[in-house]
Write an enzyme that holds these catalytic residues in place. Structure first.
Site, PDB file in Angstrom:
ATOM      1  N   SER A  81       0.796  -1.235   0.000  1.00 43.89           N
ATOM      2  CA  SER A  81       0.000   0.000   0.000  1.00 43.89           C
ATOM      3  C   SER A  81       0.825   1.280   0.000  1.00 43.89           C
ATOM      4  O   SER A  81       0.246   2.368  -0.091  1.00 43.89           O
ATOM      5  CB  SER A  81      -0.954   0.003   1.200  1.00 43.89           C
ATOM      6  OG  SER A  81      -2.025  -0.883   0.979  1.00 43.89           O
ATOM      7  N   LYS A  84       0.043   3.644  -2.776  1.00 44.78           N
ATOM      8  CA  LYS A  84      -1.045   4.620  -2.712  1.00 44.78           C
ATOM      9  C   LYS A  84      -0.523   6.049  -2.641  1.00 44.78           C
ATOM     10  O   LYS A  84      -1.242   6.995  -2.983  1.00 44.78           O
ATOM     11  CB  LYS A  84      -1.949   4.326  -1.516  1.00 44.78           C
ATOM     12  CG  LYS A  84      -2.799   3.057  -1.653  1.00 44.78           C
ATOM     13  CD  LYS A  84      -3.751   2.924  -0.470  1.00 44.78           C
ATOM     14  CE  LYS A  84      -4.714   1.750  -0.652  1.00 44.78           C
ATOM     15  NZ  LYS A  84      -4.119   0.451  -0.316  1.00 44.78           N
ATOM     16  N   SER A 136      -6.058   3.189   4.315  1.00 40.68           N
ATOM     17  CA  SER A 136      -5.548   2.389   3.204  1.00 40.68           C
ATOM     18  C   SER A 136      -6.661   1.684   2.441  1.00 40.68           C
ATOM     19  O   SER A 136      -6.564   0.500   2.097  1.00 40.68           O
ATOM     20  CB  SER A 136      -4.532   1.353   3.722  1.00 40.68           C
ATOM     21  OG  SER A 136      -3.664   0.941   2.704  1.00 40.68           O
ATOM     22  N   LYS A 240       2.870   6.836   4.268  1.00 45.58           N
ATOM     23  CA  LYS A 240       2.081   5.612   4.045  1.00 45.58           C
ATOM     24  C   LYS A 240       2.840   4.377   4.471  1.00 45.58           C
ATOM     25  O   LYS A 240       4.047   4.243   4.240  1.00 45.58           O
ATOM     26  CB  LYS A 240       1.720   5.480   2.555  1.00 45.58           C
ATOM     27  CG  LYS A 240       0.608   4.491   2.291  1.00 45.58           C
ATOM     28  CD  LYS A 240      -0.722   4.994   2.797  1.00 45.58           C
ATOM     29  CE  LYS A 240      -1.788   3.924   2.746  1.00 45.58           C
ATOM     30  NZ  LYS A 240      -1.590   2.867   3.762  1.00 45.58           N
TER      31      LYS A 240
END
Length: 369
Positions: A81, A84, A136, A240
């Site tokens: 993730s 992202k 997320s 993130k």
């Protein structure tokens, strides 16, 4: 219509795709020759960076771009993730924050982590970005891709943005970071993406938000940021974290203290990485300005200057008569002229290709700075 410009990023993508040429191998690794190895690279004359179980990491000064220490910085790994961050950086400038979105059934049923979307037009783009970066939400990643014109277009946009940043280790196959063959990034690229994101006010607002309200069919519910360091590390800005069973743990984050910002990215960590990331941040703050950097985070490629466009040249009159038997075909012939392509189009195409080659050479030469 004239050709307004040819983006250098497009030329880089074309060279990589059609010629099979690595856009950065010729002059060594991006960011400096010392970043090309798989082992630890750290400056002499200062305390060594703290140990971490991560297979790859980068510690960098966000203001100067100096890489203070690294381990296998260009190693290509599944990003989970952390990808992202690229999704957000790519789409924030393209989408109206106040646009209402009705997620499709595909977005609502996206596997993995999710905020719990429903197929109703109750979400703004702003809501979706918050949930993308706080919890997320893979469902939000797909809904944002749909709002941008679809999955295929969004992936093209993400990969174009990665090339613009000179994040050449990064290949996006999903907007969420869910594992897919061929998808990759590196600790170096994650640091590049984070640094670019910090320059965007909305990006920084999303990643630094701890708790917010999220729309529901009846009212709202609260969502909280999954970045544990936001809650306990002094000066933490965010960015993130990610995890899948194949990618293992990954993280990219930034913290600011005394007017200075340090970026840390780690990839392929098998366990609990939060304390190790905090130690690397501490080391970065203590080391910045006191050691010779081992490399540098390169700047994005410059935006291309638009080529001048003039009034359209009148097209040649078709020589063959228009008949009722083939109106569509004759209309197409009239639109293209007797030669198929107008001379002005050929000139514009040639100028665009020449400009693209110049940008390609320029980008290659910048990478080793």
């Amino acid at each position: 219509m004239g050709m307004k410009y040819v983006a250098p990023v497009g030329v880089l993508l074309a060279a990589t795709t059609f010629l099979g040429v690595s856009a950065h191998a010729e002059n060594g690794p991006v960011g400096g020759k010392d970043l090309g190895g798989r082992g630890l690279v750290s400056p002499a004359g200062v305390k060594a960076p703290p140990k971490t179980a991560a297979k790859s990491y980068v510690v960098a000064d966000a203001e100067t771009g100096e890489v203070l220490a690294a381990k296998d910085p260009h190693g290509r790994y599944l990003p989970a993730s952390t990808l992202k961050a690229l999704t957000a950086l790519t789409l924030i400038p393209k989408l109206d924050k106040d646009l209402k979105v009705k997620p499709s059934s595909r977005a609502v049923n996206e596997e993995g982590s999710a905020v719990g979307l429903v197929s109703k037009p109750i979400y703004t783009v702003d809501d979706l970005f918050k949930a993308l970066m706080l919890v997320s939400g893979n469902d939000c990643a797909m809904a944002l891709a749909e709002a941008n014109g679809g999955l295929a277009k969004t992936l093209r946009d993400m990969n174009t943005e990665a090339q613009r940043l000179q994040a050449f280790d990064t290949v996006a196959k999903t907007p969420s970071g869910l594992d897919k063959p061929g998808q990759s990034s590196s600790a170096y690229d994650l640091a590049l993406i984070a640094r670019a994101g910090l320059a965007n006010d909305d990006f920084q607002r999303y990643i630094s938000t701890k708790v917010d309200k999220f729309p529901a069919p009846k009212g709202y519910y609260e969502i909280g940021n999954h970045n544990k360091l936001l809650w306990r590390y002094k000066g933490m800005i965010g960015v993130k974290n990610g995890w899948t069973s194949k990618a293992l743990g990954s993280f990219v984050g930034a913290a600011r203290r005394n007017g200075h910002t340090i970026i840390v990215s780690v990839m392929r960590h098998e366990g609990y990485f939060w304390d190790e990331v905090a130690d690397l941040l501490d080391w970065g703050f203590a080391t910045r300005g006191k050691a010779v950097p081992v490399g540098r985070l390169v700047d994005p490629l410059p935006a291309p200057a638009p080529l001048p466009t003039g009034p359209a040249t009148p097209l040649a009159t078709p020589t063959r008569p228009v008949t009722s038997a083939s109106p569509a075909g004759d209309a197409a012939g009239a639109a293209s002229g007797s030669g198929g392509i107008p001379a002005v189009g050929l000139y514009a195409l040639g100028a665009g290709l020449l400009g693209g080659v110049i940008w390609l050479v320029y980008g290659i030469r910048r990478r080793s700075r």
